[in-house]
Scaffold this active site. Structure first.
Site, PDB file in Angstrom:
ATOM      1  N   HIS A   4      -6.223  -6.642  13.128  1.00 39.56           N
ATOM      2  CA  HIS A   4      -4.969  -5.890  13.176  1.00 39.56           C
ATOM      3  C   HIS A   4      -4.641  -5.544  14.623  1.00 39.56           C
ATOM      4  CE1 HIS A   4      -1.804  -3.786  11.068  1.00 39.56           C
ATOM      5  NE2 HIS A   4      -1.998  -2.702  11.801  1.00 39.56           N
ATOM      6  N   ARG A  35     -10.632   0.632  15.170  1.00 38.03           N
ATOM      7  CA  ARG A  35     -10.411   1.343  13.916  1.00 38.03           C
ATOM      8  C   ARG A  35     -11.273   0.641  12.869  1.00 38.03           C
ATOM      9  NH1 ARG A  35      -4.318   1.872  11.605  1.00 38.03           N
ATOM     10  NH2 ARG A  35      -4.904  -0.173  10.834  1.00 38.03           N
ATOM     11  N   CYS A  52      12.471  24.276   4.429  1.00 34.41           N
ATOM     12  CA  CYS A  52      11.557  25.078   3.614  1.00 34.41           C
ATOM     13  C   CYS A  52      10.813  24.172   2.631  1.00 34.41           C
ATOM     14  CB  CYS A  52      12.333  26.146   2.861  1.00 34.41           C
ATOM     15  SG  CYS A  52      13.347  27.194   3.940  1.00 34.41           S
ATOM     16  N   MET A  53       9.910  24.754   1.877  1.00 35.87           N
ATOM     17  CA  MET A  53       9.117  23.956   0.954  1.00 35.87           C
ATOM     18  C   MET A  53       9.985  23.239  -0.071  1.00 35.87           C
ATOM     19  SD  MET A  53       5.958  25.045  -1.558  1.00 35.87           S
ATOM     20  CE  MET A  53       4.786  25.235  -0.207  1.00 35.87           C
ATOM     21  N   ASP A  54      11.021  23.918  -0.566  1.00 36.18           N
ATOM     22  CA  ASP A  54      11.814  23.382  -1.665  1.00 36.18           C
ATOM     23  C   ASP A  54      13.297  23.215  -1.350  1.00 36.18           C
ATOM     24  OD1 ASP A  54       9.557  23.688  -3.638  1.00 36.18           O
ATOM     25  OD2 ASP A  54       9.873  25.789  -3.090  1.00 36.18           O
ATOM     26  N   ARG A  77       1.315 -10.521   7.419  1.00 36.19           N
ATOM     27  CA  ARG A  77       1.168  -9.389   6.507  1.00 36.19           C
ATOM     28  C   ARG A  77       2.225  -8.310   6.768  1.00 36.19           C
ATOM     29  NH1 ARG A  77      -4.042  -9.246   8.917  1.00 36.19           N
ATOM     30  NH2 ARG A  77      -3.454  -7.179   9.659  1.00 36.19           N
ATOM     31  N   LYS A  81       0.840  -1.205   0.000  1.00 40.96           N
ATOM     32  CA  LYS A  81       0.000   0.000   0.000  1.00 40.96           C
ATOM     33  C   LYS A  81       0.873   1.252   0.000  1.00 40.96           C
ATOM     34  CE  LYS A  81      -0.288   0.223   5.040  1.00 40.96           C
ATOM     35  NZ  LYS A  81      -1.158   0.317   6.233  1.00 40.96           N
ATOM     36  N   TYR A 101      14.244  30.711   7.240  1.00 40.34           N
ATOM     37  CA  TYR A 101      13.118  31.484   7.763  1.00 40.34           C
ATOM     38  C   TYR A 101      13.154  31.602   9.283  1.00 40.34           C
ATOM     39  CZ  TYR A 101      10.706  31.177   3.236  1.00 40.34           C
ATOM     40  OH  TYR A 101      10.347  31.291   1.913  1.00 40.34           O
TER      41      TYR A 101
END
Length: 395
Positions: free
Chosen positions: A182, A145, A331-333, A238, A47, A284
């Site tokens: 599970h 769950r 940071c983002m990038d 599993r 998955k 930042y």
């Protein structure tokens, strides 16, 4: 072979970073887990894009390593595997109301069923296709769950589901292939819930059998239970995380302690190098300030790629053969690495994490630095990080 989903090819002229996936490691890990499973079958859980390793290549490597089954959470994942020509037994178990089960029934995908509404929707797909479905009844034995609740006094949700499934099986509409659950605390094998859930699952299996169901596979063990609780193997285990070489129980043993080899290495290249004086704030908010003159290396990979922002000022990378800290906020990038006095040049390789055999941080190291688990570290690296496969032709 049917057409396959296109893999995003790594091109250093376009991509500043990539994830290298060792398919031989996946095959090896499945072999280790098969040895631990004893006579039980082994389902490799693929998955979430095979935990970030690439759904189809990861699944092929797992099957080549000896996996008997494949497991996915979502229908789209299962259908992608079938479209790629993987014809081993395949279970998809997590669905929301309104899911289209018709293609799955047509493709012989086993379906996890955890509620009467899900059973009803599967039966509607059976009417459309004219083919009986293969289902596994999911029972909640204490995780609270997904799954039909099986605890408490009186008639339970699970008992109702069993009765409905048995009636549908008697009519030839489906076959109950499995019953499964599970663990909540498999990573703490001495926790009392581990034994309690095994007992609750035994009761759930017995109830199904008294109703006349004869499932082929009864299964409850994830990676942690496969490694630490062999008595819970039943007919199938599993493992997920362990297939990719990471320890699900780092407090009890490392990957190496269990004979597992981490399969993913995240690699980037230095984009900018600058020498700065003491007292220079970095990134930042200037949450990091240099204490002495130092070299800063800017690396164009950030939280949009999968680098956890919580690793700001705590994560480390391998640069020039040395582990060096992330300086300031992720940071983002991009991230900034404090290279100290190392000779660093633009284009130099930076290893964010890998197996650890060459001194680089591991996914578990990044998990500790971020206050999370290694599952999240490897699975969060997204499509901006192309996968490069080594160790086999499964890609």
């Amino acid at each position: 072979m049917p057409d396959e989903p296109a893999q995003r090819a790594y091109d250093p002229r376009v991509h500043p970073a990539y994830a290298r996936i060792d398919l031989a490691a996946i095959r090896h890990n499945v072999g280790v887990l098969r040895g631990l499973a004893g006579s039980a079958a082994l389902m490799a859980v693929v998955k979430a894009d095979a935990y970030g390793h690439g759904l189809v290549p990861g699944a092929r490597a797992a099957v080549a390593g000896g996996a008997d089954w494949l497991g996915t959470a979502q229908l789209g994942e299962a259908l992608e595997l079938r479209a790629a020509g993987l014809d081993v037994p395949l279970l998809s178990w997590l669905h929301a109301p309104g899911a289209d089960y018709v293609p799955a029934v047509q493709a012989d995908v086993d379906l996890g069923v955890s509620a009467p509404w899900a059973l009803a929707e599967v039966l509607r797909a059976v009417e459309v296709t004219g083919r009986p479905a293969r289902v596994h009844l999911k029972v909640d034995t204490g995780l609270a769950r997904n799954g039909a609740y099986a605890l408490g006094a009186g008639r339970t949700d699970y008992a109702d589901l069993v009765e409905r499934a048995r009636a549908a099986e008697a009519e030839g509409a489906l076959r109950v292939v499995g019953v499964f659950t599970h663990f909540a605390y498999a990573d703490a094998p001495d926790h009392p819930t581990v034994r309690a859930q095994q007992e609750a699952f035994a009761d759930a299996v017995a109830l199904a059998e008294r109703a006349g169901l004869r499932p082929d596979v009864r299964h409850m063990s994830n990676s942690a239970a496969t490694l630490t609780t062999p008595e819970a193997a039943w007919d199938m285990v599993r493992p997920g995380l362990a297939v990719y070489g990471l320890s699900p129980v780092p407090d009890l043993g490392s990957s190496a302690d269990y004979g597992l080899v981490p399969a993913m290495t995240a690699v980037a290249r230095v984009a900018t190098v600058k020498r700065v004086p003491a007292g220079q704030g970095v990134s930042y908010g200037h949450t990091f300030t240099t204490r002495r003159p130092t070299t800063l290396a800017d690396v164009p990979v950030g939280y949009a790629d999968g680098v956890p922002r919580h690793a700001s000022n705590t994560g480390e990378v391998l640069l020039g053969g040395h582990r060096r800290p992330v300086a300031g906020r992720v940071c983002m990038d991009q991230i900034v690495v404090d290279a100290g006095d190392l000779p660093v040049a633009c284009g130099d390789e930076v290893v964010l994490f890998g197996p650890g055999t060459d001194g680089e941080p591991t996914a578990e190291d990044w998990a500790q630095a971020s206050g999370t688990i290694s599952y999240e570290i490897v699975s969060r690296y997204g499509p901006r990080m192309p996968r490069v496969y080594t160790g086999g032709d499964e890609a």
